[in-house]
Design an enzyme around this catalytic site. Sequence first.
Site, mmCIF file in Angstrom:
data_model
loop_
_atom_site.group_PDB
_atom_site.id
_atom_site.type_symbol
_atom_site.label_atom_id
_atom_site.label_comp_id
_atom_site.label_asym_id
_atom_site.label_seq_id
_atom_site.Cartn_x
_atom_site.Cartn_y
_atom_site.Cartn_z
ATOM 1 N N LYS A 65 56.913 95.545 55.899
ATOM 2 C CA LYS A 65 58.380 95.434 55.829
ATOM 3 C C LYS A 65 59.031 96.300 56.908
ATOM 4 O O LYS A 65 60.002 95.893 57.543
ATOM 5 C CB LYS A 65 58.851 95.875 54.436
ATOM 6 C CG LYS A 65 60.338 95.720 54.253
ATOM 7 C CD LYS A 65 60.815 96.241 52.910
ATOM 8 C CE LYS A 65 60.297 95.395 51.787
ATOM 9 N NZ LYS A 65 61.363 94.769 50.995
ATOM 10 N N HIS A 109 75.040 89.367 42.948
ATOM 11 C CA HIS A 109 73.960 89.021 42.024
ATOM 12 C C HIS A 109 74.534 88.190 40.873
ATOM 13 O O HIS A 109 75.574 88.554 40.321
ATOM 14 C CB HIS A 109 73.290 90.300 41.508
ATOM 15 C CG HIS A 109 72.121 90.019 40.626
ATOM 16 N ND1 HIS A 109 70.901 89.605 41.128
ATOM 17 C CD2 HIS A 109 71.991 90.032 39.275
ATOM 18 C CE1 HIS A 109 70.066 89.401 40.113
ATOM 19 N NE2 HIS A 109 70.708 89.648 38.978
HETATM 20 C C1 GAR Z 1 73.573 83.306 44.663
HETATM 21 O O1 GAR Z 1 73.920 82.799 43.392
HETATM 22 C C2 GAR Z 1 73.342 84.793 44.603
HETATM 23 O O2 GAR Z 1 74.108 85.424 43.620
HETATM 24 C C3 GAR Z 1 71.876 84.870 44.268
HETATM 25 O O3 GAR Z 1 71.293 83.850 45.027
HETATM 26 C C4 GAR Z 1 72.205 82.760 45.112
HETATM 27 C C5 GAR Z 1 72.230 82.265 46.541
HETATM 28 O O4 GAR Z 1 72.906 81.055 46.617
HETATM 29 N N1 GAR Z 1 71.334 86.147 44.611
HETATM 30 C C6 GAR Z 1 70.396 86.772 43.911
HETATM 31 O O5 GAR Z 1 69.856 86.302 42.924
HETATM 32 C C7 GAR Z 1 70.016 88.153 44.436
HETATM 33 N N2 GAR Z 1 69.202 88.862 43.514
HETATM 34 P P1 GAR Z 1 73.450 80.522 48.025
HETATM 35 O O6 GAR Z 1 72.262 80.505 48.984
HETATM 36 O O7 GAR Z 1 73.938 79.141 47.734
HETATM 37 O O8 GAR Z 1 74.546 81.445 48.478
#
Ligand code: GAR
Length: 196
Positions: A65, A109
């Site tokens: 990373k 989140h």
């Molecule tokens: C979103 O709903 C965000 O809240 C979540 O991923 C999705 C991405 O959607 N993030 C997490 O779960 C982070 N832990 P998108 O690609 O359509 O924006």
Amino acid sequence: MNKIAVFASGSGSNFQAILDAVEEGLLQADIQLLVCDKPGAKVIERARDHHIPIFTFVPNSFESKAHFEKEIVNELKRYHVEFIVLAGYMRLIGEVLLRDFEGRIVNIHPSYLPAFPGKDAIGQALQANVSETGVTVHFVDSGMDTGPIIEQVKIPVLPGDTRETLQERIQKAEHRLYPAIINKLLQKDIIGGIVQ
Ligand code: GAR
């Protein structure tokens, strides 16, 4: 402080909402760069359509990373990025990025944290049979969805909700909330919760 980079791994609907808010003048920011760890992700098309520079990489092709984060930091510096917006970037931020950007990285989140951190927060909420879940925007630290909370909204889980219907309700809230919060942080020059 308004040069931002967005990090994403998937469809990029939040990236799109941020782009739209910039284009509508609701979010005063310059999106300098999209950082994406999935070279085939739909978010890349969205960036390309809007002529946003893209840095995409394959994490497994790096030794660690720290190695790929060094590359990311180089790109961020090249574009004079001051603030990082995680929008569905499905990876923990490591010490190399935190060293240069702690307090200047936010995440969204799909739960009312501290409930349901980590992967598949929407599935976790359905599984737990709760009557409400939510959306949280927070500063990023080295933990899994543990940094200081900036803002949260509650979202009801309705009888008969499927993953798709609940996700749609959650994402609608995300798309409204995230650009407005980012704008507030940038305009007030708030780093790690402290007004500069
Ligand atoms: C979103 O709903 C965000 O809240 C979540 O991923 C999705 C991405 O959607 N993030 C997490 O779960 C982070 N832990 P998108 O690609 O359509 O924006």
